[in-house]
Design a protein around this motif. Structure first.
Motif, short mmCIF file in Angstrom:
data_model
loop_
_atom_site.label_atom_id
_atom_site.label_comp_id
_atom_site.label_asym_id
_atom_site.label_seq_id
_atom_site.Cartn_x
_atom_site.Cartn_y
_atom_site.Cartn_z
N ASP A 1 0.85 -1.19 0.00
CA ASP A 1 0.00 0.00 0.00
C ASP A 1 0.89 1.24 0.00
OD1 ASP A 1 -1.74 2.10 0.54
OD2 ASP A 1 -2.90 1.00 2.03
N ILE A 2 0.82 2.05 -1.06
CA ILE A 2 1.69 3.22 -1.16
C ILE A 2 0.99 4.52 -0.74
CG2 ILE A 2 3.40 2.32 -2.75
CD1 ILE A 2 0.53 4.42 -4.01
N GLY A 3 -0.20 4.41 -0.12
CA GLY A 3 -0.87 5.58 0.42
C GLY A 3 -2.09 6.01 -0.36
N GLY B 1 7.47 6.14 -0.82
CA GLY B 1 6.75 4.87 -0.84
C GLY B 1 6.56 4.34 -2.24
N VAL B 2 6.20 5.22 -3.17
CA VAL B 2 5.99 4.79 -4.56
C VAL B 2 7.29 4.30 -5.18
CG1 VAL B 2 5.31 5.54 -6.87
CG2 VAL B 2 4.02 6.34 -4.88
N LEU B 3 8.36 5.08 -5.02
CA LEU B 3 9.62 4.74 -5.66
C LEU B 3 10.32 3.54 -5.01
CD1 LEU B 3 11.02 8.34 -6.24
CD2 LEU B 3 9.87 6.85 -7.89
N SER B 4 9.99 3.28 -3.74
CA SER B 4 10.65 2.18 -3.04
C SER B 4 10.33 0.80 -3.63
CB SER B 4 10.28 2.20 -1.55
OG SER B 4 8.92 1.86 -1.37
N VAL B 5 9.20 0.68 -4.33
CA VAL B 5 8.84 -0.62 -4.93
C VAL B 5 9.44 -0.77 -6.32
CG1 VAL B 5 6.74 -0.83 -3.57
CG2 VAL B 5 6.62 0.23 -5.83
#
Length: 281
Positions: free
Chosen positions: A66-68, A77-81
């Motif tokens: 879940d990126i928010g 959060g988005v870039l971490s995946v």
């Protein structure tokens, strides 16, 4: 390192990192419940690595990172995946977060919003194009188009005036005018929006509610205690004196199902029409 600098560094690192040779992206972030539903309906869910908080259907989506919330995204959060494609409904934000994500050079596809039959079909085509599965999208589009054509307006529903209430925080009623998902689903079900004097969602005065004379109150089901919530709505002074209040006509439905305007909307419109026919009898 300050947070913004750290995010910028991460974005630059991702932009510089070569993607593995592949014909199509296989690490996709889906943002928006309607988009995620379409990805699953296309049978492409194995390519998803993350989704946003509004993507609650199908239940299997909950196993993804879940990126928010769509309008409060965390770039980190988005870039971490490490996605190689981001597909989002219109309105993702905030703008500075989208800017940081965009600086990473990751394809960012925004799917047009809309609250009509044609808008749903266009969403399916757009998601299929983004995922490079046009044939699957064409087949799904045909299926959904057939389902939508079968949604008819029952005679008992055509004259019903429906007031969609978004919230009642502090006793103030925030209701739907025209140009909203609520307005669109009421029309698809064959009924009439009780409020057409403005666009979007706005607070209504007690006098405006009385003048609207709704036959039915429509709300999202937020999981509250049903009988308690029902009593609170119908006992509101402005609602109690309307035809809906006098008949106890209140319909509650799951928010994403009711307002998502995606592959399940034909079924949602049929369910709404059926509920409008029987409620308050």
């Amino acid at each position: 390192m300050p947070p913004l600098a750290r995010l910028a560094a991460l974005a630059l690192a991702l932009a510089a990192a070569p993607l593995a040779a592949q014909e199509r992206p296989d690490r996709i972030v889906s943002i928006g419940g309607a988009v995620t539903e379409i990805v699953y309906a296309l049978g492409e869910e194995d390519r998803l690595v993350a989704r946003d908080t509004t993507s609650t259907y199908p239940p299997e989506a909950s196993t993804l990172t879940d990126i928010g919330y769509i309008r409060r995204l965390s770039p980190e959060g988005v870039l971490s995946v490490r996605p190689d494609l981001i597909v989002t409904e219109a309105g993702a934000g905030p703008p500075e977060a989208v800017e940081v994500i965009g600086s990473a050079g990751i394809p960012f596809v925004e799917i047009p919003e809309g609250f009509t039959r044609d808008a749903i079909l266009q969403k399916i085509t757009a998601v299929g194009a983004a995922l490079d599965v046009p044939d699957k999208a064409a087949a799904l589009r045909d299926q959904v188009a057939t389902d939508l054509r079968r949604v008819g307006a029952a005679a008992e529903v055509a004259d019903k005036r429906v007031l969609f209430i978004l919230s009642m925080q502090g006793g103030r009623i925030m209701a739907s005018g025209t140009g909203t998902a609520a307005d669109g689903i009421i029309a698809l079900a064959g009924a009439r929006n009780a409020v057409t004097a403005f666009e979007g969602y706005k607070p209504l005065t007690d006098e405006a509610i009385a003048a609207a004379r709704p036959d039915v109150i429509l709300m999202m089901d937020r999981g509250e205690g049903h009988e308690t919530a029902r009593a609170q709505v119908l006992s509101h002074p402005a609602i109690a004196s309307t035809p809906a209040g006098e008949a106890g006509a209140l319909v509650r439905m799951d928010g994403l199902y009711l307002l998502g305007f995606s592959v399940r909307t034909a079924a949602a419109a049929r369910d709404l029409a059926a509920a409008l026919e029987t409620v308050g009898r």
